[in-house]
Design a protein around this motif. Structure first.
Motif, PDB file in Angstrom:
ATOM      1  N   ALA A  12       0.835  -1.211   0.000  1.00  0.00           N
ATOM      2  CA  ALA A  12       0.000   0.000   0.000  1.00  0.00           C
ATOM      3  C   ALA A  12       0.867   1.258   0.000  1.00  0.00           C
ATOM      4  O   ALA A  12       0.586   2.223  -0.726  1.00  0.00           O
ATOM      5  CB  ALA A  12      -0.927  -0.011   1.220  1.00  0.00           C
ATOM      6  N   MET A  13       1.939   1.257   0.780  1.00  0.00           N
ATOM      7  CA  MET A  13       2.820   2.426   0.832  1.00  0.00           C
ATOM      8  C   MET A  13       3.560   2.644  -0.485  1.00  0.00           C
ATOM      9  O   MET A  13       3.771   3.772  -0.918  1.00  0.00           O
ATOM     10  CB  MET A  13       3.818   2.275   1.982  1.00  0.00           C
ATOM     11  CG  MET A  13       3.176   2.382   3.357  1.00  0.00           C
ATOM     12  SD  MET A  13       4.361   2.211   4.710  1.00  0.00           S
ATOM     13  CE  MET A  13       5.222   3.782   4.595  1.00  0.00           C
ATOM     14  N   LEU A  14       3.954   1.543  -1.145  1.00  0.00           N
ATOM     15  CA  LEU A  14       4.609   1.655  -2.447  1.00  0.00           C
ATOM     16  C   LEU A  14       3.665   2.267  -3.471  1.00  0.00           C
ATOM     17  O   LEU A  14       4.053   3.113  -4.275  1.00  0.00           O
ATOM     18  CB  LEU A  14       5.087   0.279  -2.927  1.00  0.00           C
ATOM     19  CG  LEU A  14       6.271  -0.333  -2.179  1.00  0.00           C
ATOM     20  CD1 LEU A  14       6.553  -1.740  -2.698  1.00  0.00           C
ATOM     21  CD2 LEU A  14       7.512   0.525  -2.323  1.00  0.00           C
ATOM     22  N   LEU A  15       2.402   1.816  -3.451  1.00  0.00           N
ATOM     23  CA  LEU A  15       1.412   2.351  -4.390  1.00  0.00           C
ATOM     24  C   LEU A  15       1.128   3.828  -4.114  1.00  0.00           C
ATOM     25  O   LEU A  15       0.806   4.586  -5.031  1.00  0.00           O
ATOM     26  CB  LEU A  15       0.114   1.541  -4.302  1.00  0.00           C
ATOM     27  CG  LEU A  15       0.191   0.092  -4.816  1.00  0.00           C
ATOM     28  CD1 LEU A  15      -1.130  -0.622  -4.590  1.00  0.00           C
ATOM     29  CD2 LEU A  15       0.551   0.060  -6.290  1.00  0.00           C
ATOM     30  N   TYR A  16       1.286   4.218  -2.857  1.00  0.00           N
ATOM     31  CA  TYR A  16       1.055   5.616  -2.491  1.00  0.00           C
ATOM     32  C   TYR A  16       2.212   6.498  -2.958  1.00  0.00           C
ATOM     33  O   TYR A  16       2.072   7.715  -3.059  1.00  0.00           O
ATOM     34  CB  TYR A  16       0.879   5.721  -0.970  1.00  0.00           C
ATOM     35  CG  TYR A  16       0.334   7.054  -0.519  1.00  0.00           C
ATOM     36  CD1 TYR A  16      -1.014   7.371  -0.721  1.00  0.00           C
ATOM     37  CD2 TYR A  16       1.157   7.998   0.096  1.00  0.00           C
ATOM     38  CE1 TYR A  16      -1.523   8.593  -0.310  1.00  0.00           C
ATOM     39  CE2 TYR A  16       0.668   9.221   0.512  1.00  0.00           C
ATOM     40  CZ  TYR A  16      -0.682   9.511   0.303  1.00  0.00           C
ATOM     41  OH  TYR A  16      -1.181  10.724   0.708  1.00  0.00           O
ATOM     42  N   GLY A  17       3.368   5.881  -3.229  1.00  0.00           N
ATOM     43  CA  GLY A  17       4.480   6.644  -3.790  1.00  0.00           C
ATOM     44  C   GLY A  17       5.686   6.825  -2.890  1.00  0.00           C
ATOM     45  O   GLY A  17       6.603   7.570  -3.223  1.00  0.00           O
ATOM     46  N   PHE A  18       5.733   6.117  -1.751  1.00  0.00           N
ATOM     47  CA  PHE A  18       6.904   6.237  -0.876  1.00  0.00           C
ATOM     48  C   PHE A  18       8.114   5.551  -1.514  1.00  0.00           C
ATOM     49  O   PHE A  18       7.962   4.567  -2.227  1.00  0.00           O
ATOM     50  CB  PHE A  18       6.613   5.604   0.487  1.00  0.00           C
ATOM     51  CG  PHE A  18       5.712   6.424   1.352  1.00  0.00           C
ATOM     52  CD1 PHE A  18       6.209   7.513   2.066  1.00  0.00           C
ATOM     53  CD2 PHE A  18       4.362   6.125   1.466  1.00  0.00           C
ATOM     54  CE1 PHE A  18       5.382   8.282   2.871  1.00  0.00           C
ATOM     55  CE2 PHE A  18       3.521   6.893   2.261  1.00  0.00           C
ATOM     56  CZ  PHE A  18       4.033   7.976   2.964  1.00  0.00           C
ATOM     57  N   PRO A  19       9.337   6.047  -1.250  1.00  0.00           N
ATOM     58  CA  PRO A  19      10.546   5.410  -1.794  1.00  0.00           C
ATOM     59  C   PRO A  19      10.653   3.954  -1.344  1.00  0.00           C
ATOM     60  O   PRO A  19      10.393   3.637  -0.171  1.00  0.00           O
ATOM     61  CB  PRO A  19      11.692   6.245  -1.211  1.00  0.00           C
ATOM     62  CG  PRO A  19      11.071   7.552  -0.857  1.00  0.00           C
ATOM     63  CD  PRO A  19       9.660   7.247  -0.474  1.00  0.00           C
ATOM     64  N   VAL A  20      11.041   3.086  -2.265  1.00  0.00           N
ATOM     65  CA  VAL A  20      10.995   1.645  -2.030  1.00  0.00           C
ATOM     66  C   VAL A  20      11.878   1.219  -0.861  1.00  0.00           C
ATOM     67  O   VAL A  20      11.406   0.558   0.075  1.00  0.00           O
ATOM     68  CB  VAL A  20      11.432   0.886  -3.310  1.00  0.00           C
ATOM     69  CG1 VAL A  20      11.456  -0.611  -3.058  1.00  0.00           C
ATOM     70  CG2 VAL A  20      10.496   1.209  -4.457  1.00  0.00           C
ATOM     71  N   ALA A  21      13.179   1.557  -0.910  1.00  0.00           N
ATOM     72  CA  ALA A  21      14.116   1.085   0.115  1.00  0.00           C
ATOM     73  C   ALA A  21      13.687   1.547   1.508  1.00  0.00           C
ATOM     74  O   ALA A  21      13.700   0.772   2.468  1.00  0.00           O
ATOM     75  CB  ALA A  21      15.530   1.571  -0.198  1.00  0.00           C
TER      76      ALA A  21
END
Length: 451
Positions: A12-21
């Motif tokens: 969910a956080m990745l889809l929201y646009g947070f940096p992956v690492a």
């Protein structure tokens, strides 16, 4: 269930646009603390439970320095920055332009010839540079205007460029295969050798599709009228060979040394770097500034990969600690039907769907390590499984809405080329990739791979 919740929270956080690492690292830290609190409980009071739980959860990360040190000492991963550097140097030499120009003249008079040339150049670029973004952008800038000039169908033209540019994911030397070799703990040379025939089969399927389309719908991919200024056919063949031979020589030096057992992939990547610089000198495009820029870009990409790997290491550690791997294994080993085939089909579908939303590096370092022990328990060949995953991950570059190839191409096309044209164009090539993937699932012997 904490590990499963952690997985979906990360997604969910990745889809929201947070940096992956940073997402993987932060979520791992948060859920590690939650797992510690749950483990300790509140028998000694809420405050004491929180303090002891925090200490327990953070104690889980005491071994992180040792894990990071093992990543730093991994000789397999040393090949990643060197192959990236080789690809960027070759991109800056104008190799794609020379190949496309020569191939276009050679096949232009055939219906669909420019599209076929694009596929063949994409194959050569994949085997020599392996940089997907550079391949797509180069062919979008050079090949697309020619196809538009001669009234090629826009979806066919854009789809061909996107699909050809992603061949670097499966055709060696592929960064994906190096990463999967590290995850599966199998020799990268074995993966390179196993990926050759599936990759070439996919290239053949692309060309066959273009030939069929151009045969039945002549207006979709017309031939280029003969131009006397190009010289005789023999001269065109000679000029094409002059453009192709240097890159073929580099491919033979890099891959041939691995397949012959003369050098490891890490050693051959160093040979590739030297070869790329020599080609830059040959094409009269070498400069210290070019090497400096290539080195900076290589460091950026490599830092991204290793940053994700460190975050993924923390994630997998917490996921295993919370018992998430046991839940996944129980689910996977209790699928209906033949255990092996059911597991393979389910994982391929899951990776295919995840490829719509997240990058191949995240999938390789987060999803695949969860699947490897299960595949091992089922007696599945790690080389076969790794090649299946690599072929599947290639599709993630094409699938809307987040396929990177689509973004790369959209960034360089004229304004009259709409995003929907690119989306429509890649659909047939996605179906072709899925068909080749299913062939690889059910008939691996056809490609010389054992299950």
């Amino acid at each position: 269930m904490i590990g499963i919740i952690m997985f979906f929270a990360s997604l969910a956080m990745l889809l929201y646009g947070f940096p992956v690492a940073f997402t993987f690292a932060a979520v791992s830290l948060l859920f590690g603390v939650i797992a510690g609190i749950v483990e300790v409980g509140f028998d000694d009071g809420v405050w004491q439970g929180l303090v002891d739980g925090l200490d327990e959860g953070l104690g889980l990360f005491d071994f992180m320095p040792y894990r990071i040190m093992s990543i730093m000492q991994n000789t397999i991963l040393m090949a990643v920055p060197m192959f990236i550097f080789m690809g960027i140097i070759l991109q800056k030499t104008g190799l794609a332009e020379k190949l496309l120009e020569s191939m276009g003249f050679l096949f232009g008079e055939v219906r669909g010839g420019v599209a076929i040339s694009t596929v063949l150049v994409g194959t050569l670029l994949a085997a020599s540079t392996g940089v997907v973004g550079a391949s797509v952008v180069a062919m979008g800038v050079i090949s697309l205007p020619v196809m538009m000039k001669y009234k090629y169908n826009l979806p066919l033209a854009t789809g061909t460029i996107c699909a050809s540019g992603t061949l670097g994911q499966i055709i060696p030397p592929s960064i994906v295969l190096i990463i999967l070799g590290d995850v599966f703990q199998v020799p990268v040379g074995d993966l390179f050798a196993a990926a050759v025939w599936p990759g070439l089969f996919l290239v053949g399927a692309y060309i066959l599709f273009i030939l069929i389309v151009s045969y039945f719908k002549k207006d979709m991919a017309p031939s280029i009228p003969k131009d006397p200024s190009r010289g005789s056919k023999s001269k065109q063949v000679i000029s094409a060979l002059i453009a192709i031979i240097p890159s073929l020589t580099l491919i033979i030096l890099v891959l041939g040394s691995i397949f012959a057992g003369v050098a490891t992939p890490t050693e051959s990547s160093a040979v590739g770097c030297i070869g790329a610089i020599l080609l830059a000198v040959l094409y009269k495009s070498f400069s210290i500034n070019m090497v400096k820029e290539a080195a900076f870009e290589s460091v950026k990409v490599t830092s991204m990969v290793f940053g994700i790997l460190i975050g993924a290491t923390a994630f997998s550690m917490v996921f295993t600690y919370t018992g998430g791997d046991e839940i996944v294994e129980h689910f996977m080993t209790n699928l209906p039907g033949d255990e092996k085939i059911a597991f393979i089909l389910f994982t391929m579908l899951a990776i295919f769907i995840l490829g719509f939303f997240i990058d191949f590096v995240e999938i390789s370092y987060i999803i695949v390590p969860i699947l490897v022990p299960i595949a091992d328990a089922l007696g599945i060949s790690p080389v076969w499984f790794a090649i299946l995953i690599a072929m599947n991950l290639q599709t993630s570059f094409l699938t809307p809405p987040f396929g990177f190839s689509l973004f790369y191409l959209k960034g360089v096309v004229p304004p009259n080329v709409r995003t929907i044209d690119i989306y429509k164009g890649v659909l047939p090539f996605i179906f072709i990739q899925v068909a080749v993937l299913l062939t690889l699932v059910f008939f691996p012997e056809f490609f010389g791979i054992t299950q």
